[in-house]
Design a protein around this motif. Structure first.
Motif, PDB file in Angstrom:
ATOM      1  N   GLU A 189       0.854  -1.189   0.000  1.00 15.59           N
ATOM      2  CA  GLU A 189       0.000   0.000   0.000  1.00 15.59           C
ATOM      3  C   GLU A 189       0.885   1.232   0.000  1.00 15.59           C
ATOM      4  OE1 GLU A 189      -4.065   1.862   1.864  1.00 15.59           O
ATOM      5  OE2 GLU A 189      -3.099   0.224   2.944  1.00 15.59           O
TER       6      GLU A 189
ATOM      7  N   LYS B 248      -8.546   4.073   5.114  1.00 23.78           N
ATOM      8  CA  LYS B 248      -7.331   4.362   4.346  1.00 23.78           C
ATOM      9  C   LYS B 248      -6.409   5.337   5.075  1.00 23.78           C
ATOM     10  CE  LYS B 248      -6.910   3.282   0.443  1.00 23.78           C
ATOM     11  NZ  LYS B 248      -6.283   2.093  -0.178  1.00 23.78           N
TER      12      LYS B 248
ATOM     13  N   LEU C   8       4.281  -1.130   3.482  1.00 22.47           N
ATOM     14  CA  LEU C   8       3.752   0.188   3.123  1.00 22.47           C
ATOM     15  C   LEU C   8       4.884   1.197   2.977  1.00 22.47           C
ATOM     16  CD1 LEU C   8       1.946  -1.077   5.749  1.00 22.47           C
ATOM     17  CD2 LEU C   8       0.372   0.655   4.895  1.00 22.47           C
TER      18      LEU C   8
END
Length: 435
Positions: A58, A102, A287
């Protein structure tokens, strides 16, 4: 490295397909301008190249670089996560329609009100910075029903080669828990796992900003994956996620040699895959948090040159903005390039000091700018001001905050209005305070 190529037509700088002089005429100066297409190209590059078959990935945008509704909505369209560090950024994200799952809420000194705000919003993940915050979060979480993911910011003890004010991973940084302080980290994880409303997910790390040497990240990955392996084998703790932070360098002047987004992503992914395979850890997700590298170069600041002044050693060009719209020079001794936006095809044979209009000797934007012979009224474009320009802007000397324009395919839209003098006094009052 050569100067970045600029889009020029008939001697006039083009930004996002629009002529700089027409943007200045329509919106006035000083003015922040973003090439929206260039931002989108960078978003696509991160989404395309930060991928792996071994783990999920992500990409989060680091809001502190620049934040506004238009940008948040653009990020949302490209399925980016969001790194926020204050109640203000969290509120803006909610108002912009960013899904709460998110959002990753960082910060070394979140207030009680900010923690409660994040919990009430259903913020996806809270990154705790130290033991005191962990205790405060648990106390607040136990009073509500939302399930919140939690990560712990780990300080890996890696010193990046950058300005001392933007190093965040060395031994004496104000951020994070030192990785050597294993007992405290384990205690924090245990406390989080005992709270039914909190789900411990893993570790976050961030070693600084404007970093060009990717070996620093490789060292961080080695240390953190080794630590994760120890957590798994010796302490039976499941670690799902590792956030490597951001800080990837951007181009400002010829002194800078940033890596391409593709190379940065490939280096990080390959190193993570190698360490995960060799150490046989069970990480599910990696991430990253780019900010500057997305918005810095797509951003420009347009100024109008006013008075000029020669001293025994310098030739000054005074512009209609200054340190109130670009604090980085005064804070970090940051370097920038510039051009006369309507005289791009002329020889640059004159050396100038570009100074602002604030009542400070340190209000200097560029020390040695090579330009054609300048005249009062010329339009000056300063490059790569898209990160930490607007977000650090201020009202010193009661200067007004600038408007922000996004441009794409020759069409411009104002996404933040310029501040008026009336706006500056809208919060002033004479109300009695009951004490």
């Amino acid at each position: 490295m050569l100067h970045r190529e600029r889009n020029v037509e008939n001697g006039i700088l083009q930004i996002g397909g629009a002529a700089a002089d027409q943007l200045a005429k329509a919106c006035g100066t000083p003015l922040y301008v973003y090439d929206e297409g260039m931002i989108e190209a960078r978003l696509k590059a991160y989404k395309q190249h930060f991928r792996s078959d071994l783990f999920d990935t992500e990409v989060l945008y680091a809001s502190k670089a620049f934040a506004c509704k238009a940008l948040y909505q653009l990020l949302n369209r490209y399925d980016f996560g969001l790194d926020v560090v204050s109640g203000g950024e969290l509120f803006l994200a909610k108002e912009s329609g960013v899904p709460m799952d998110k959002i990753y809420f960082h910060g070394n000194n979140k207030t009680d009100a900010e923690i409660e705000m994040a919990l009430s919003y259903g913020c996806g993940t809270i990154v705790v910075d130290h033991k005191m915050e962990c205790e405060r979060l648990i106390e607040a979480a136990e009073k509500q029903e939302h399930q919140i993911n939690v990560m712990i910011r780990i300080n890996p003890g890696v010193t990046a080669h950058t300005h001392k004010y933007i190093i965040t991973g060395d031994l004496d940084s104000k951020f994070g828990v030192m990785m050597q302080n294993e007992e405290m980290i384990l205690s924090m994880i245990s406390s989080i796992n005992q709270c039914s409303q909190l789900n411990f997910q893993g570790f976050h790390s961030h070693i600084g900003s404007q970093i060009f040497d990717l070996r620093a990240y490789e060292t961080v990955i080695e240390r953190l994956v080794k630590f994760i392996k120890k957590c798994e084998t010796e302490h039976k703790i499941e670690i799902n996620c590792l956030n490597l932070g951001g800080g990837f360098g951007s181009y400002y002047t010829q002194e800078d040699q940033p890596k391409a987004i593709e190379e940065t992503c490939e280096t990080l992914i390959k190193k993570c895959e190698k360490e995960i395979r060799e150490k046989e850890v069970k990480l599910k997700q990696i991430l990253i948090e780019p900010g500057r590298s997305i918005v810095a170069e797509p951003g420009y600041t347009l100024y109008t040159i006013g008075f000029m002044k020669d001293t025994p050693n310098k030739s000054f060009l005074f512009v209609d903005g200054g340190m109130t719209d670009n604090m980085r020079v005064a804070l970090y001794d940051a370097k920038y390039d510039c051009d006369l936006a309507c005289r791009m095809d002329e020889e640059k044979e004159n050396k100038y000091t570009i100074a602002g209009k604030c009542c400070e000797s340190g209000d200097i934007l560029i020390e040695r700018a090579m330009l054609p012979k300048a005249e009062s009224g010329d339009l000056l474009a300063v490059y790569a001001t898209g990160a930490y320009g607007y977000s650090m802007s201020n009202n010193y000397n009661r200067m007004r905050k600038l408007p922000v324009v996004f441009v794409k395919n020759g069409k411009a839209r104002m996404v933040i209005k310029g501040e008026s003098y009336s706006d500056q006094i809208r919060l002033e009052t004479d109300e009695e305070v009951l004490i």
